[in-house]
Design a protein around this motif. Structure first.
Motif, mmCIF file in Angstrom:
data_model
loop_
_atom_site.group_PDB
_atom_site.id
_atom_site.type_symbol
_atom_site.label_atom_id
_atom_site.label_comp_id
_atom_site.label_asym_id
_atom_site.label_seq_id
_atom_site.Cartn_x
_atom_site.Cartn_y
_atom_site.Cartn_z
ATOM 1 N N ILE A 1 0.858 -1.184 0.000
ATOM 2 C CA ILE A 1 0.000 0.000 0.000
ATOM 3 C C ILE A 1 0.894 1.234 0.000
ATOM 4 O O ILE A 1 1.862 1.303 0.770
ATOM 5 C CB ILE A 1 -0.895 0.084 1.249
ATOM 6 C CG1 ILE A 1 -1.467 -1.277 1.634
ATOM 7 C CG2 ILE A 1 -2.002 1.114 1.061
ATOM 8 C CD1 ILE A 1 -2.100 -1.275 3.013
ATOM 9 N N ILE A 2 0.568 2.202 -0.827
ATOM 10 C CA ILE A 2 1.266 3.488 -0.833
ATOM 11 C C ILE A 2 0.223 4.596 -0.786
ATOM 12 O O ILE A 2 -0.675 4.654 -1.635
ATOM 13 C CB ILE A 2 2.152 3.648 -2.082
ATOM 14 C CG1 ILE A 2 3.229 2.563 -2.119
ATOM 15 C CG2 ILE A 2 2.791 5.034 -2.111
ATOM 16 C CD1 ILE A 2 4.054 2.556 -3.391
ATOM 17 N N ASP A 3 0.323 5.460 0.226
ATOM 18 C CA ASP A 3 -0.534 6.637 0.332
ATOM 19 C C ASP A 3 0.317 7.876 0.101
ATOM 20 O O ASP A 3 1.375 8.029 0.733
ATOM 21 C CB ASP A 3 -1.182 6.731 1.718
ATOM 22 C CG ASP A 3 -2.379 5.811 1.859
ATOM 23 O OD1 ASP A 3 -2.428 4.798 1.128
ATOM 24 O OD2 ASP A 3 -3.253 6.099 2.692
ATOM 25 N N SER B 1 6.999 2.662 6.792
ATOM 26 C CA SER B 1 8.019 3.496 6.172
ATOM 27 C C SER B 1 7.355 4.690 5.497
ATOM 28 O O SER B 1 6.151 4.676 5.217
ATOM 29 C CB SER B 1 8.845 2.699 5.146
ATOM 30 O OG SER B 1 8.040 2.304 4.055
ATOM 31 N N GLY B 2 8.170 5.721 5.245
ATOM 32 C CA GLY B 2 7.656 6.916 4.591
ATOM 33 C C GLY B 2 7.920 8.161 5.410
ATOM 34 O O GLY B 2 8.688 8.144 6.382
ATOM 35 N N ARG C 1 4.257 10.737 1.913
ATOM 36 C CA ARG C 1 4.309 9.457 1.205
ATOM 37 C C ARG C 1 4.594 8.382 2.232
ATOM 38 O O ARG C 1 5.668 8.349 2.829
ATOM 39 C CB ARG C 1 5.390 9.423 0.127
ATOM 40 C CG ARG C 1 5.374 8.127 -0.702
ATOM 41 C CD ARG C 1 6.610 7.995 -1.565
ATOM 42 N NE ARG C 1 6.546 6.867 -2.484
ATOM 43 C CZ ARG C 1 6.795 5.589 -2.157
ATOM 44 N NH1 ARG C 1 7.129 5.274 -0.893
ATOM 45 N NH2 ARG C 1 6.718 4.629 -3.066
ATOM 46 N N ILE C 2 3.630 7.521 2.494
ATOM 47 C CA ILE C 2 3.807 6.441 3.455
ATOM 48 C C ILE C 2 3.559 5.118 2.752
ATOM 49 O O ILE C 2 2.764 5.032 1.813
ATOM 50 C CB ILE C 2 2.885 6.589 4.680
ATOM 51 C CG1 ILE C 2 1.419 6.619 4.263
ATOM 52 C CG2 ILE C 2 3.241 7.844 5.461
ATOM 53 C CD1 ILE C 2 0.452 6.639 5.432
ATOM 54 N N GLU C 3 4.264 4.095 3.195
ATOM 55 C CA GLU C 3 4.183 2.797 2.522
ATOM 56 C C GLU C 3 4.029 1.684 3.544
ATOM 57 O O GLU C 3 4.600 1.732 4.642
ATOM 58 C CB GLU C 3 5.433 2.551 1.674
ATOM 59 C CG GLU C 3 5.391 1.265 0.867
ATOM 60 C CD GLU C 3 6.518 1.166 -0.149
ATOM 61 O OE1 GLU C 3 6.826 0.032 -0.576
ATOM 62 O OE2 GLU C 3 7.081 2.222 -0.522
ATOM 63 N N GLY C 4 3.260 0.686 3.186
ATOM 64 C CA GLY C 4 3.054 -0.465 4.066
ATOM 65 C C GLY C 4 2.556 -1.648 3.260
ATOM 66 O O GLY C 4 2.819 -1.765 2.067
#
Length: 325
Positions: free
Chosen positions: A70-72, A169-170, A150-153
């Motif tokens: 997932i990337i927001d 992360s992000g 930008r956050i990633e999971g």
């Protein structure tokens, strides 16, 4: 001198109340007297808030499958790199359509609410506001805070066996924006490290840093002031103190993971399996200063525990001797 941790918390979702223990008032110094009262600082602030920002989530695979990335983000270049462009797309369900739009540079990035400790404020509180795409004043003479993130999971298996989002992360970057010049200056970065789902919200945990961007100016270094210690965030961090941050992201979207009819299928755009969903989010950001023991204090605690273990051991030996006799 005692070291301190600073905890940040963002509560995203209307009507969600944060515990009073999180209260950590701070002052903002913008370096310019916007109100004509010979002040460049706000009154003490408890939270920074934002409302109805358009948020975009990208799923690099089926959002109901464990392990899907997932990337927001609200950064258009990052979105484009994932195959995004504004327009109408077929939904994952094969029958519906989903319309995606670009994030607005002001309305979808603005920290538009400052919640003060005292409602009767006399600082430059009125300056931080926006209307549509512009800063809200007849001559555009306001100031504001905007943010990029930008956050990633990935999708993980929750305690009940259902899939749920997890981020580790992000970053979240905060910018000062001068209304008259429209100059945008980064004043803070949050580095994401972990997340915890506390339904219906998701807490994102990380640390504050002044690395990875230009933090040499007085504006950046003096911008945030902790009222408890009387020291700037910059000083607290650069003098070797660990700053922890917690975000609380809205998972009140119904449902928390998107339906197939909510997902725009971008797979044909870049050749990979990519789906996108856009939602509106509101929230607030706060922080807290926590004491951290110095090494000497930790050493004394260790000696105390050793003494306690010795006393308990001596007591057990005495009882054993009595039973033997």
């Amino acid at each position: 001198m005692n070291r301190r941790n600073v905890l940040w918390m963002a509560t995203i979702g209307v009507g969600l109340a944060a515990p009073t223990a999180w209260a950590g008032p701070f002052i903002i110094d913008v370096g310019t007297d916007f109100s004509g009262n010979d002040r460049t600082t706000t009154e003490p602030i408890r939270t920074l808030g934002f409302s109805n920002i358009y948020a975009t989530s990208f799923y690099l695979g089926d959002p109901n499958t464990i392990g899907t990335t997932i990337i927001d983000t609200n950064i258009l270049s990052e979105m484009n790199g994932l195959g995004y462009s504004a327009g109408t797309y077929p939904a994952l369900d094969g029958t519906s359509q989903v319309t995606l739009r670009d994030p607005n540079m002001v309305a979808d990035r603005s920290i538009s609410r400052l919640q003060y400790e005292d409602s009767d404020t006399s600082g430059i509180n009125a300056g931080n506001r926006h209307s549509g795409e512009n800063w809200a004043s007849p001559d555009n003479e306001g100031w504001g805070l905007t943010f990029d993130y930008r956050i990633e999971g990935r999708i993980v298996e929750g305690p009940g066996g259902d899939p749920e989002p997890y981020f580790d992360s992000g970053y979240f970057d905060v910018f000062y924006q001068n209304g008259p010049s429209e100059q945008r200056t980064q004043v803070l970065r949050m580095v994401l490290e972990d997340s915890v789902l506390q339904a219906p919200n998701l807490d994102l945990l990380g640390i504050l840093t002044y690395e990875d961007f230009d933090s040499d100016s007085a504006l950046v270094q003096d911008f945030f002031l902790d009222t408890e210690t009387g020291r700037t965030f910059y000083d607290l961090i650069t003098e070797g103190e660990v700053i922890s941050i917690s975000w609380r992201l809205d998972t009140n979207v119904d449902p928390p993971l998107p339906l197939d009819s909510n997902l725009a299928d971008l797979s044909a755009e870049n050749g990979d399996m990519v789906f996108a969903r856009q939602t509106e989010l509101s929230g607030s950001v706060r922080y807290q200063v926590n004491q951290v023991p110095e090494p000497t204090t930790i050493g004394l605690l260790g000696l105390g525990l050793m003494w306690l273990a010795w006393v308990m051991g001596k007591g057990r030996r005495s009882k054993m001797n009595l039973r033997a006799s």
